[in-house]
Structures are given as C-alpha cells and as structure tokens.
Write a protein that holds these residues in place. Sequence first.
Motif, PDB file in Angstrom:
ATOM      1  N   VAL A 232      49.211 -22.364 -40.553  1.00 40.03           N
ATOM      2  CA  VAL A 232      50.225 -21.383 -40.777  1.00 40.03           C
ATOM      3  C   VAL A 232      50.062 -20.290 -41.590  1.00 40.03           C
ATOM      4  N   ILE A 233      49.504 -20.610 -42.978  1.00 39.65           N
ATOM      5  CA  ILE A 233      49.291 -19.304 -43.922  1.00 39.65           C
ATOM      6  C   ILE A 233      48.249 -18.627 -43.145  1.00 39.65           C
ATOM      7  N   THR A 234      46.977 -19.124 -42.530  1.00 41.53           N
ATOM      8  CA  THR A 234      46.126 -18.338 -41.893  1.00 41.53           C
ATOM      9  C   THR A 234      46.920 -17.233 -40.776  1.00 41.53           C
ATOM     10  N   LEU A 235      47.837 -17.867 -40.107  1.00 45.01           N
ATOM     11  CA  LEU A 235      48.692 -17.189 -38.949  1.00 45.01           C
ATOM     12  C   LEU A 235      49.360 -15.994 -39.696  1.00 45.01           C
ATOM     13  N   ALA A 236      50.032 -16.524 -41.058  1.00 45.93           N
ATOM     14  CA  ALA A 236      50.845 -15.493 -41.566  1.00 45.93           C
ATOM     15  C   ALA A 236      49.948 -14.233 -41.990  1.00 45.93           C
ATOM     16  N   CYS A 237      48.833 -14.608 -42.657  1.00 45.15           N
ATOM     17  CA  CYS A 237      47.845 -13.597 -42.940  1.00 45.15           C
ATOM     18  C   CYS A 237      47.514 -12.759 -41.943  1.00 45.15           C
ATOM     19  N   PHE A 238      47.195 -13.462 -40.769  1.00 45.14           N
ATOM     20  CA  PHE A 238      46.601 -12.515 -39.517  1.00 45.14           C
ATOM     21  C   PHE A 238      47.535 -11.807 -39.101  1.00 45.14           C
ATOM     22  N   SER A 239      48.786 -12.146 -38.985  1.00 48.72           N
ATOM     23  CA  SER A 239      49.916 -11.447 -38.603  1.00 48.72           C
ATOM     24  C   SER A 239      50.094 -10.108 -39.490  1.00 48.72           C
ATOM     25  N   ALA A 240      50.148 -10.275 -40.926  1.00 45.53           N
ATOM     26  CA  ALA A 240      50.105  -9.132 -41.706  1.00 45.53           C
ATOM     27  C   ALA A 240      49.167  -8.077 -41.843  1.00 45.53           C
ATOM     28  N   VAL A 241      47.889  -8.643 -41.651  1.00 48.12           N
ATOM     29  CA  VAL A 241      46.889  -7.673 -41.309  1.00 48.12           C
ATOM     30  C   VAL A 241      46.723  -6.718 -39.950  1.00 48.12           C
ATOM     31  N   THR A 242      47.435  -7.293 -38.804  1.00 49.72           N
ATOM     32  CA  THR A 242      47.155  -7.223 -37.631  1.00 49.72           C
ATOM     33  C   THR A 242      48.451  -6.577 -36.978  1.00 49.72           C
ATOM     34  N   LYS A 243      49.556  -7.118 -37.505  1.00 54.65           N
ATOM     35  CA  LYS A 243      50.797  -6.789 -36.561  1.00 54.65           C
ATOM     36  C   LYS A 243      51.873  -6.133 -37.443  1.00 54.65           C
ATOM     37  N   GLN A 244      51.868  -5.962 -38.619  1.00 48.02           N
ATOM     38  CA  GLN A 244      53.081  -5.723 -39.431  1.00 48.02           C
ATOM     39  C   GLN A 244      52.992  -4.246 -40.214  1.00 48.02           C
ATOM     40  N   GLY A 245      52.074  -3.634 -39.385  1.00 53.43           N
ATOM     41  CA  GLY A 245      52.192  -1.925 -40.022  1.00 53.43           C
ATOM     42  C   GLY A 245      51.094  -1.626 -41.126  1.00 53.43           C
ATOM     43  N   SER A 246      51.412  -0.398 -41.789  1.00 52.22           N
ATOM     44  CA  SER A 246      50.278  -0.190 -42.814  1.00 52.22           C
ATOM     45  C   SER A 246      51.027  -0.816 -44.027  1.00 52.22           C
ATOM     46  N   ARG A 288      37.136 -11.612 -36.109  1.00 58.89           N
ATOM     47  CA  ARG A 288      37.565 -10.117 -35.787  1.00 58.89           C
ATOM     48  C   ARG A 288      38.280  -9.328 -36.764  1.00 58.89           C
ATOM     49  N   ALA A 289      39.283 -10.224 -37.072  1.00 63.00           N
ATOM     50  CA  ALA A 289      40.264  -9.348 -38.296  1.00 63.00           C
ATOM     51  C   ALA A 289      39.413  -8.840 -39.238  1.00 63.00           C
ATOM     52  N   VAL A 290      38.510  -9.672 -39.629  1.00 62.08           N
ATOM     53  CA  VAL A 290      37.461  -9.444 -40.823  1.00 62.08           C
ATOM     54  C   VAL A 290      36.555  -8.214 -40.483  1.00 62.08           C
ATOM     55  N   GLN A 291      36.046  -8.350 -39.393  1.00 60.46           N
ATOM     56  CA  GLN A 291      35.034  -7.389 -38.993  1.00 60.46           C
ATOM     57  C   GLN A 291      35.679  -5.927 -38.902  1.00 60.46           C
ATOM     58  N   THR A 292      36.845  -5.930 -38.136  1.00 55.19           N
ATOM     59  CA  THR A 292      37.666  -4.684 -38.001  1.00 55.19           C
ATOM     60  C   THR A 292      38.618  -4.156 -39.156  1.00 55.19           C
ATOM     61  N   GLN A 293      38.947  -5.101 -39.886  1.00 56.79           N
ATOM     62  CA  GLN A 293      39.877  -4.562 -41.052  1.00 56.79           C
ATOM     63  C   GLN A 293      39.595  -5.011 -42.297  1.00 56.79           C
ATOM     64  N   GLY A 294      38.504  -5.497 -42.380  1.00 59.67           N
ATOM     65  CA  GLY A 294      38.273  -6.165 -43.742  1.00 59.67           C
ATOM     66  C   GLY A 294      37.889  -5.311 -44.921  1.00 59.67           C
ATOM     67  N   ALA A 295      37.627  -4.048 -44.450  1.00 60.07           N
ATOM     68  CA  ALA A 295      37.541  -2.926 -45.564  1.00 60.07           C
ATOM     69  C   ALA A 295      36.609  -3.442 -46.708  1.00 60.07           C
ATOM     70  N   ASN A 296      36.923  -3.240 -47.899  1.00 58.87           N
ATOM     71  CA  ASN A 296      35.938  -3.470 -49.057  1.00 58.87           C
ATOM     72  C   ASN A 296      35.401  -4.908 -49.160  1.00 58.87           C
ATOM     73  N   CYS A 297      36.255  -5.869 -48.713  1.00 64.57           N
ATOM     74  CA  CYS A 297      35.685  -7.219 -48.754  1.00 64.57           C
ATOM     75  C   CYS A 297      35.063  -7.695 -47.528  1.00 64.57           C
ATOM     76  N   LYS A 298      34.932  -7.163 -46.534  1.00 62.80           N
ATOM     77  CA  LYS A 298      34.324  -7.475 -45.317  1.00 62.80           C
ATOM     78  C   LYS A 298      33.018  -8.300 -45.542  1.00 62.80           C
ATOM     79  N   ASP A 299      31.992  -7.902 -46.188  1.00 68.71           N
ATOM     80  CA  ASP A 299      30.661  -8.738 -46.416  1.00 68.71           C
ATOM     81  C   ASP A 299      30.893  -9.959 -46.864  1.00 68.71           C
ATOM     82  N   THR A 300      31.661  -9.761 -48.079  1.00 67.19           N
ATOM     83  CA  THR A 300      31.949 -11.228 -48.877  1.00 67.19           C
ATOM     84  C   THR A 300      32.504 -12.237 -47.854  1.00 67.19           C
ATOM     85  N   LEU A 301      33.504 -11.811 -47.280  1.00 66.16           N
ATOM     86  CA  LEU A 301      34.358 -12.924 -46.546  1.00 66.16           C
ATOM     87  C   LEU A 301      33.573 -13.450 -45.166  1.00 66.16           C
ATOM     88  N   LEU A 302      32.773 -12.658 -44.655  1.00 69.93           N
ATOM     89  CA  LEU A 302      31.946 -13.093 -43.603  1.00 69.93           C
ATOM     90  C   LEU A 302      30.699 -14.064 -44.187  1.00 69.93           C
TER      91      LEU A 302
END
Length: 327
Positions: A232-246, A288-302
């Motif tokens: 559920v927390i993962t889903l909330a974070c995914f929603s925040a970065v992909t669906k809830q606007g800037s 995919r959310a990390v790869q497309t919207q990970g910005a500064n932390c993408k490499d660390t998270l992957l």
Amino acid sequence: MGFLFSSLRGANNSTTNSPNTCNTENAPEFYINFENPVPSSDEAQVYERVLRLLQPTTSIIASLRQYKGCADVIRQAISTPNPETEQAAWRELTPAVADLKRFYEFAAVLEEAVPELLQPLCQGNANQNIDKYQALAKLFADILDFVFEFDELKMANPAIQNDFSYYRRSLSRFKMTNSTQASESVVQDELANRMSLFYAYHTPMLKTVIEAVAEFVNKQNEGKNVAECLSVITLACFSAVTKQGSKSPEFNDFCQRVMVACTVLYDHIHPSGVFNRNSTINVRNVIRAVQTQGANCKDTLLCALRFNSKHLNDEDTPKQIKAMLNE
C-alpha cells in the motif's frame, strides 16, 4: 481491500504490457498525506514516542555529509611513523570515531522504532490501518528515506572505513604498549568489532531495517499483513510520482526512495519475493517510475533494486524484469 490487491497484482509479470511504460491506467490510486499529516488521537501516543526517537536523523545526515575523513594525518603517520605523527592522527581520529559511534548507535534506535510503527499499521487490514494512521505511515516513510540517504552518503565516502580501520590498528598498538590512549579511547574492542561489521556492509542502515522488519514478521507472525502494508505504501508513492501532478523535486525524490525501500523490504520478508507473479507490488511499474522520473536519485535506486533485493536472481524471476534493471 480485495480489489485493491488484485489490482496491485494486475500486470506485474504480464508480457502484454510495454516494458517501456508505467501501467498507470490500470494501477489503483492510494493517497497518503506525506507532507502534512496530523496524528489522530488513536495514534498520537505512538507518534510522539517514535518522533522523539527519530529526532537525531537530521543532525546525523548533516554530520555524515560533512564527514571529511582523516586521510592526510593517517597518511603522514603511516609514511613517517613516530610518536608525533601517530599522536596527531589519533587526535584527529577521536572525534571522527565518536561520530561513527553515534551513527552506529542510532541503528539500534531504528530497531526499536520500526516495530513500534509496524504494530498498529499491520494488525488487521493494512489498507484501512494506513488510511487511519497516516501520521504513523509518514514516520515509517521518514525512516526509509533516512536509511537511503544515510547509506548513499556512506557508500560515497570511503574515508569512513579507512579511518575506522586505522583507528582499530592504532588501538591495538596502544594496548600492546599499555598507552593511556587505549584506556581512554572512545570505542573499545568489543564495540569496535561490532562497528567494523556494521560499516563493512555497503548499506548498513537498510540492512538494519530489513532485519528489524524480518524479526517483527517472525515474532508476530504478521508476514501477510506486513507485505500488504508495504504494498500500500509503495502504491501511494507510485501514485504520488505518476498521477498527482507536479510536486517539488525533493518530494519526488522522497517518494521514489520510499517506494524502492518498500519494494526491497517486501522482497526480503515475502517467501516468494517481489519479482514473483503473485507479488502485490507491481515491480515493473516501480522500475519504470524510477527510470523515467527518478531524477537525481535514479542510479542509486536502481542499484538498490539490483544489489539489495533477495530474489532478483531466482530462476522464476522474469527475464524481462532482469533486463529492465540492466538497462
């Protein structure tokens, strides 16, 4: 609840979806107030207690960010060994090792804080609990965010292990000569051994939290509910970065780190792992959310998904997922 988790499972390992896009259309939405949660009366006591435990996180990150190491004086002491150079190295090492001790001791605080939060969040219906105890969910997310930032700074600073290694050698030498430095040292042998093992691990704080969650699961027999809570927390974070606007870059990074941390934790506490077809975390969407919207932390998270996951290299992990993480 059933619809939420069937939707989460959704196309986790389906080959019909493009590997290059997030499946945002079919993914359900779940909202957690990660920015300004107000604790309810039911969660206030636990919230205040854990909040006090976590107060040092800001100063720890600041100290770690400013940790410069003692390379110059250590190099001088090794290349020109004499009482003056060795004493100079010891004087500079002492406050540095005191900081490392403080960081290490805070790991024990996390071991206490994690079950405090999981108890109310994971007893019964995780979806309803998180919706009810959003302030506690935010504190758990804060822990995961701190863990990733700490470990990232630690990995980028080899001086930490170099300094502590030289400190232990010096301590041993002082003991052999019955020097007063040995008896007055900020870290003695037994603690030094434990700290050495802690800092030898590339992500020591994440390891601490993984072990704390696993212990909670084993003691409370709450594996299914903890897995659902992480989903559920993962889903909330995914929603925040992909669906809830800037949102601000800082908020995006926060949600990305928490999303990946929950994914890694799930992979350690669920018997089949997060990459399995029946996982309630859509790991393709996470990647995919990390790869497309990970910005500064993408490499660390992957890298976290590659190297901190438990089941990535299992035979039943889809090859497409492995390929995604190696792009």
